[in-house]
Design a protein around this motif. Structure first.
Motif, short mmCIF file in Angstrom:
data_model
loop_
_atom_site.label_atom_id
_atom_site.label_comp_id
_atom_site.label_asym_id
_atom_site.label_seq_id
_atom_site.Cartn_x
_atom_site.Cartn_y
_atom_site.Cartn_z
N ALA A 346 -6.63 0.65 -3.24
CA ALA A 346 -5.77 1.78 -3.56
C ALA A 346 -4.84 2.13 -2.41
O ALA A 346 -3.63 2.33 -2.60
CB ALA A 346 -6.63 2.99 -3.94
N LEU A 347 -5.38 2.18 -1.20
CA LEU A 347 -4.55 2.52 -0.05
C LEU A 347 -3.45 1.49 0.16
O LEU A 347 -2.29 1.85 0.42
CB LEU A 347 -5.43 2.62 1.20
N GLU A 348 -3.79 0.21 0.05
CA GLU A 348 -2.76 -0.82 0.22
C GLU A 348 -1.72 -0.71 -0.88
O GLU A 348 -0.53 -0.99 -0.65
CB GLU A 348 -3.42 -2.19 0.25
N GLY A 349 -2.13 -0.29 -2.07
CA GLY A 349 -1.17 -0.10 -3.14
C GLY A 349 -0.19 1.02 -2.85
O GLY A 349 1.01 0.90 -3.12
N PHE A 350 -0.68 2.13 -2.29
CA PHE A 350 0.23 3.23 -1.95
C PHE A 350 1.21 2.81 -0.85
O PHE A 350 2.39 3.19 -0.89
CB PHE A 350 -0.57 4.46 -1.50
N ARG A 351 0.75 2.02 0.11
CA ARG A 351 1.69 1.53 1.12
C ARG A 351 2.73 0.60 0.50
O ARG A 351 3.91 0.64 0.87
CB ARG A 351 0.93 0.82 2.24
N ALA A 352 2.30 -0.24 -0.43
CA ALA A 352 3.24 -1.16 -1.06
C ALA A 352 4.32 -0.41 -1.83
O ALA A 352 5.47 -0.87 -1.93
CB ALA A 352 2.50 -2.11 -1.99
N GLN A 353 3.98 0.78 -2.35
CA GLN A 353 4.95 1.56 -3.12
C GLN A 353 6.09 2.09 -2.26
O GLN A 353 7.10 2.57 -2.80
CB GLN A 353 4.23 2.72 -3.81
N THR A 354 5.96 2.01 -0.95
CA THR A 354 7.08 2.41 -0.09
C THR A 354 8.25 1.43 -0.22
O THR A 354 9.37 1.75 0.19
CB THR A 354 6.66 2.45 1.39
N ASN A 355 7.98 0.24 -0.75
CA ASN A 355 8.99 -0.84 -0.86
C ASN A 355 9.56 -1.24 0.49
O ASN A 355 10.65 -1.82 0.57
CB ASN A 355 10.12 -0.42 -1.81
N ALA A 356 8.84 -0.94 1.55
CA ALA A 356 9.28 -1.32 2.90
C ALA A 356 8.19 -2.04 3.67
O ALA A 356 8.42 -2.46 4.80
CB ALA A 356 9.72 -0.07 3.67
N LEU A 357 7.03 -2.20 3.04
CA LEU A 357 5.89 -2.80 3.74
C LEU A 357 6.05 -4.31 3.82
O LEU A 357 6.25 -4.98 2.81
CB LEU A 357 4.60 -2.45 2.99
N ARG A 358 5.96 -4.84 5.05
CA ARG A 358 5.95 -6.29 5.24
C ARG A 358 4.53 -6.84 5.13
O ARG A 358 4.32 -7.96 4.66
CB ARG A 358 6.54 -6.63 6.61
N ASP A 359 3.56 -6.10 5.60
CA ASP A 359 2.16 -6.50 5.59
C ASP A 359 1.36 -5.31 6.07
O ASP A 359 1.92 -4.34 6.60
CB ASP A 359 1.94 -7.71 6.51
N ILE A 360 0.04 -5.36 5.88
CA ILE A 360 -0.80 -4.40 6.58
C ILE A 360 -0.91 -4.87 8.03
O ILE A 360 -0.71 -6.04 8.33
CB ILE A 360 -2.18 -4.26 5.91
N SER A 361 -1.19 -3.96 8.95
CA SER A 361 -1.18 -4.32 10.37
C SER A 361 -2.52 -4.84 10.86
O SER A 361 -2.62 -5.36 11.98
CB SER A 361 -0.71 -3.14 11.23
N PHE A 362 -3.56 -4.72 10.04
CA PHE A 362 -4.87 -5.32 10.28
C PHE A 362 -5.68 -5.12 9.02
O PHE A 362 -5.33 -4.29 8.17
CB PHE A 362 -5.58 -4.71 11.50
N ASP A 363 -6.75 -5.88 8.87
CA ASP A 363 -7.59 -5.70 7.70
C ASP A 363 -8.18 -4.29 7.73
O ASP A 363 -8.81 -3.88 8.72
CB ASP A 363 -8.72 -6.73 7.68
N THR A 364 -8.00 -3.56 6.65
CA THR A 364 -8.40 -2.16 6.60
C THR A 364 -9.90 -2.01 6.84
O THR A 364 -10.72 -2.73 6.26
CB THR A 364 -8.04 -1.56 5.23
N ILE A 365 -10.24 -1.08 7.72
CA ILE A 365 -11.64 -0.73 7.97
C ILE A 365 -11.97 0.45 7.07
O ILE A 365 -11.37 1.52 7.19
CB ILE A 365 -11.84 -0.35 9.45
N CYS A 366 -12.88 0.24 6.16
CA CYS A 366 -13.27 1.30 5.21
C CYS A 366 -14.78 1.32 5.15
O CYS A 366 -15.40 0.49 4.47
CB CYS A 366 -12.65 1.03 3.85
N GLY A 367 -15.40 2.25 5.87
CA GLY A 367 -16.84 2.30 5.97
C GLY A 367 -17.39 3.60 5.42
O GLY A 367 -17.10 4.68 5.94
N ALA A 368 -18.21 3.50 4.39
CA ALA A 368 -18.84 4.68 3.80
C ALA A 368 -20.26 4.82 4.33
O ALA A 368 -20.98 3.83 4.48
CB ALA A 368 -18.87 4.55 2.28
N GLY A 369 -20.66 6.05 4.63
CA GLY A 369 -22.02 6.30 5.08
C GLY A 369 -22.35 5.45 6.30
O GLY A 369 -21.63 5.45 7.30
#
Length: 594
Positions: A346-369
């Motif tokens: 979802a987060l990568e999708g919202f960044r893509a919607q900017t229509n300016a994203l070339r790539d993410i700057s690193f693999d997203t760290i998403c840690g629950a609990g």
């Protein structure tokens, strides 16, 4: 572009690969072989072809190395990866706490004197080898062809994507001016440059050789006239020939060492990043060597006004995506069905919607609990877990935009936090505020500021095992030296340097907290009554709300509370005009005064 979630090499792959490596060591009559997480260019990040440490051990972290002996294989990692390494590697590898325990000391304790220690001279820097030779006088250090490559049957091919130009509108200075400016201060006939981000900055080019980092894999020789010889794989420079012009000669990478041997001396090399084989080549050719810092390092770190303006624009754009994401998360996460991978997508999708994203700057760290306590946790299909109610969720992410690189961490609670979660979060936030508000004399390094971020945690008997901040590039690497905020960072901070500000706290098996903004060093405004001493402070680049539920206002000073309210007011003012409907309503609630 987006992150994939395949499981990493399973730990049961480690033992047979280790057996094959030891067989190869025996054939070559060596008692130890060193396997770093490095490539010939000595950057922090490596292509799939060069991921030897991960292939051998299963460890996927961005820093570490392995020392393989006949009876023990030690894998050395710093505090960021202590939990992760135990989860990823098989028990045939022994985790070693580094730098608390140094490689030379460990080898002396585990390998009898007189034995042979082998290494690939492309993968170890001059400084690394010199330090080992000084500390291990009773051992033989032997350069050798890489023994992991010899047993890696399906090793990926080298990266082959063509380079591309970084427009002057984003770079802010023509590469001819950069080359000539640096050439006047070489103190040598030429300088050898191996770091991909240094070459990218110097020539205003970018590449797709390293995931998430738009750098070109190449070698360069800058001479005192300002001309450059660029050594690159076949066809990789074909799209930048006109951009580079006649003063940048393109040569095959296979010709690099011969060209090094033919240089007139003295030749400048950076012992912190230059592979040992380059120094050996120069010495064998009787070429005088000058050991001095890579000439691009500090100029690259000091962003020009165009790059700073680009960073501001990139962060505003990124802030919009983050607010849309957090508003979505606020609705969806309490339903109890979201997994960590769902959040990342979802987060990568919202960044893509900017229509300016070339790539993410690193693999997203998403840690629950409990996953939040793994500092550089990277979710995959095997580890993915559903986010539970009343858990903390740590999300560290960023984007690569043509005008800037972003890196932001927010920790939020899904449900209702308990008193301990709120207290720990607030102390982390207090540390981030202390760095944000810092005012300091010119000449001060990051090690002097690191304690500001830790002091609120120290007062409660808590701490964290990573630096407080790293440098960040301009549409380049999200980790960029030499500046930083840590106990080991002695480099004086200078105007234009962009850094992260990210204290944290991690309780293994329970939760992790990290809060991160990017900041840029600037000249501080004078204060009435002060002396004429030149002072610096920070401008905040990142504007995204903090989780108000996790802030214990009773722990805050008046100044800290006022800072948070001003920050949220500035966030609302900056982002509200570009939002509407539910995200705008969420932002107004999130930015209300405490």
């Amino acid at each position: 572009m987006f992150q994939t979630f395949e499981s990493q090499s399973s730990p049961d792959q480690g033992p047979p690969r280790l057996v094959r490596l030891r067989d190869r060591m025996a054939q070559n009559k060596v008692d130890c072989f060193l396997v770093p997480r490095a490539d010939a260019h000595q950057g922090e990040y490596v292509a799939d072809r060069d991921a030897r440490l991960e292939w051998l051990t299963g460890f996927s972290g961005s820093a570490g190395f392995c020392a393989v002996l006949n009876h023990i294989a030690g894998i050395f990692v710093d505090g960021r990866y202590r939990v992760q390494v135990r989860a990823e590697v098989a028990d045939v590898f022994t985790p070693i706490p580094w730098p608390e325990e140094q490689l030379a000391d460990w080898l002396k304790a585990n390998l009898p004197a007189g034995r042979t220690i082998a290494f690939d001279p492309w993968l170890h820097t001059v400084r690394e080898v010199n330090q080992l030779q000084t500390a291990l006088t009773d051992y033989t250090l032997t350069p050798i062809e890489n023994l992991v490559d010899a047993i890696w049957d399906d090793q990926p091919a080298p990266p082959s994507a063509p380079f591309f130009a970084q427009p002057l509108a984003q770079a802010g200075e023509p590469h001819a001016e950069k080359r000539n400016r640096l050439a006047t201060d070489l103190d040598a006939q030429s300088a050898i440059i191996t770091l991909p981000d240094s070459i990218a900055w110097l020539l205003n080019i970018r590449g797709n050789d390293i995931p998430r980092n738009p750098v070109p894999q190449a070698f360069a020789i800058l001479d005192q006239s300002g001309k450059v010889a660029l050594f690159a794989g076949d066809g990789k420079a074909r799209d930048v020939l006109d951009h580079l012009g006649a003063e940048v000669e393109i040569r095959p990478v296979a010709a690099f060492l011969d060209a090094v041997a033919a240089l007139p001396g003295p030749v400048r090399i950076d012992p912190q990043s230059c592979p040992q084989i380059i120094q050996t080549t120069l010495q064998d050719a009787d070429v005088a060597v000058l050991e001095k810092r890579d000439p691009c390092i500090l100029p690259k770190a000091r962003k020009n006004q165009t790059e700073i303006d680009g960073a501001r624009a990139a962060h505003e754009r990124d802030g919009i995506a983050m607010v849309q994401f957090l508003a979505w998360l606020d609705v969806e996460a309490p339903k109890g069905t979201l997994s960590e991978i769902d959040v990342v997508r979802a987060l990568e999708g919202f960044r893509a919607q900017t229509n300016a994203l070339r790539d993410i700057s690193f693999d997203t760290i998403c840690g629950a609990g409990p996953h939040g306590a793994i500092v550089h946790y990277r979710v995959n299909e095997k580890t993915n877990r559903t986010i539970g109610l009343n858990e903390l969720l740590l999300v560290d992410s960023g984007g690569q935009y043509v005008d800037g690189t972003t890196d932001i961490t927010r920790t939020v609670v899904i449900g209702t936090p308990d008193a301990e979660q709120r207290a720990c979060y607030t102390r982390v936030l207090q540390g981030m505020i202390a760095v944000s508000r810092a005012r300091f004399p010119k000449g001060v390094g990051g090690q002097h500021l690191d304690a500001l971020a830790r002091a609120p945690l120290w007062m409660a008997g808590l701490d964290y095992d990573h630096g407080t901040g790293h440098g960040v590039g301009s549409y380049l690497c999200v980790h960029e030296g030499p500046q930083g905020i840590s106990r080991r960072s002695t480099v004086a901070l200078e105007p234009g340097m962009i850094l992260s500000n990210e204290p944290g706290y991690y309780r293994e098996g329970a939760f992790g907290i990290r809060i991160e903004n990017l900041i840029v060093v600037r000249d501080a405004a004078p204060i009435a009554g002060g002396d004429d001493r030149a002072m610096l402070d920070f401008e905040t680049l990142t504007y995204v709300p903090f989780d108000r539920q996790l802030i214990d206002t009773q722990l805050l000073s008046t100044q800290e509370r006022d800072w948070i309210d001003r920050y949220h007011a500035d966030t609302l003012q900056q982002l509200a005009p570009r939002l509407d409907d539910a995200p705008l309503a969420w932002l107004r609630r999130a930015c209300a005064p405490l």
